[in-house]
Design an enzyme around this catalytic site. Sequence first.
Site, PDB file in Angstrom:
ATOM      1  N   CYS A  90     -21.644 -35.800  66.442  1.00 44.66           N
ATOM      2  CA  CYS A  90     -21.651 -34.480  67.081  1.00 44.66           C
ATOM      3  C   CYS A  90     -20.264 -33.846  67.146  1.00 44.66           C
ATOM      4  O   CYS A  90     -20.137 -32.660  67.471  1.00 44.66           O
ATOM      5  CB  CYS A  90     -22.239 -34.582  68.482  1.00 44.66           C
ATOM      6  SG  CYS A  90     -23.952 -35.153  68.502  1.00 44.66           S
ATOM      7  N   HIS A 351     -27.362 -26.726  69.310  1.00 45.91           N
ATOM      8  CA  HIS A 351     -26.463 -27.787  68.868  1.00 45.91           C
ATOM      9  C   HIS A 351     -26.749 -28.232  67.427  1.00 45.91           C
ATOM     10  O   HIS A 351     -27.247 -29.336  67.190  1.00 45.91           O
ATOM     11  CB  HIS A 351     -26.585 -28.972  69.825  1.00 45.91           C
ATOM     12  CG  HIS A 351     -25.634 -30.107  69.556  1.00 45.91           C
ATOM     13  ND1 HIS A 351     -24.412 -29.936  68.932  1.00 45.91           N
ATOM     14  CD2 HIS A 351     -25.737 -31.446  69.836  1.00 45.91           C
ATOM     15  CE1 HIS A 351     -23.806 -31.105  68.830  1.00 45.91           C
ATOM     16  NE2 HIS A 351     -24.593 -32.034  69.373  1.00 45.91           N
TER      17      HIS A 351
END
Length: 543
Positions: A90, A351
């Site tokens: 991430c 995201h």
Amino acid sequence: RDPKMATGRKVYVVGVGMTKFEKPGRRDNFDYPQMAKEAGTKALQDAGIPYNCVDQVCAGYVYGDSTCGQRAVYQLGMTGVPIYNVNNACATGSTALFMAKQFIEGGLSECVMALGFEKMESGSLGAKFTDRTSPMDRHVKVLADTFGIEAAPITPQMFGNAGREHMQQYGTTLDHFAKVAYKNHLHSVNNPYAQFQKEFSMDQIKSSPMVHEPLTKLQCCPTSDGSAAAILCSEQFVHKHHLEGKAIEIVAMTMKTDFPSSFRENSCMKMVGFDVSKAAAAECYQKSGYSPKDVDVVELHDCFSANELITYEALGLCEPGEAGKFIDRGDNTYGGKYVVNPSGGLISKGHPLGATGLAQCSELCWQLRGEAGPRQVANANLALQHNIGLGGAVVVAIYRSGFPQHARSRTNSISSPTRTAGPTSKPKSAFVFDEIESRLKTEGATIVKKVKGSFLFIIKSDDGKEHKWLVDLKTGSGTLTRGTGATKGDCTVRIKDSDFMDLVSGKLSPQKAFFDGKLKLAGNTALAMKLQNIIPKPGQAKL
């Protein structure tokens, strides 16, 4: 290496751009080459330079074949420059940004593009390669050795259990996590790039499906399709192309990976990156000469509300164990000490893994330029970025205007608000009335027996607007009415938003507020003695 000994050229962001983040598959003809072209083109246009000025490209993505970076960048041009494919979970987008900065800082390049993109699948993230050792095996062991493994997606378990650990150590409540999500959804209302642009009440957030306690669905970030990009350059390049008015300096940027404490101390907070985030932030403060108190606006990695909460402490925005009080005071939103995730954060903006770090960079550059429109943070001079990827890597960065004397007038650059329900128009005290409404559903009949009256609250926000709530506690379980429907109460309470929050938090006593003229009562003023039955007591406020 001693961070004080770090040397190198100054590095500036002169162009940023991003796509709207979308639910996977929602937008037609939105494969990664198309989204990368859109974001990259916007960044180049923002900088006002052609692609052939770019010396190197760092292309970040997590899900895809080995040279998707080339395929994506070729949409912008084919000049033969090096293209690096970056994958760091991430933290991929900010890792590409960190690499680009190092190329310029070290004198290897004058202008570098950092590009991030992701085309994702719907639903929770899962392992793709089951025939080899998982890079998360040590994380899962910590999970098993602490709270055990339950029948829920593994990532929410990790971050949710970090939240549980914070609750056990410091008395943090479920409401604190819910309020983080409430804030981020509210902030996203004014962000046209956000996957969600919808405000949710505290009740809606707390009653949404439980994923893994304390995390409900509206406290978890969604999977997303999207892309973001940034153009970085040297000071010489800035002056050569007359980009002083655009340039945002990356004052400090640090990447850290796991320490032994991530796995040896049986701590889910440390396993998901608390110590790593703390160390990266400390090094950035040391390199830059700034401290947390100098920061105005923050974009941090709120993959789950629990992670935003513990990260307040890791970044030094509040003391260890004080995150609940920090939230109660409203120090994480407009009118408070900092504005955290004005974009809506991962929870509401979305995201797409490879793009997130660069979307954070884009938001902070717009904020420091005064170009964030109705979500603009007043007098934003110093910005802090935090992006984390389990496995693990953390990138923390500090930004400021590169050439303040050349910066465009903020007043002229801010567009008119497109929505009236944005974060700057809603008072912080709205949280209190959400809590009152929740209490009426469970304790309303008891409260009505004690009060037998109604209160009209008229609260003035910082922008001078009056906001009304009518709390009617005469019959049944009581009711709460907002806005134009709130007309007349037995007792009218007038107070400024900031004074009301001081009253609730215990900073201001009711007696002092009344005698100083900050608290004004009309109608059946004797009824005001019963306010203690509905408003959280000083020092015990949940909000």
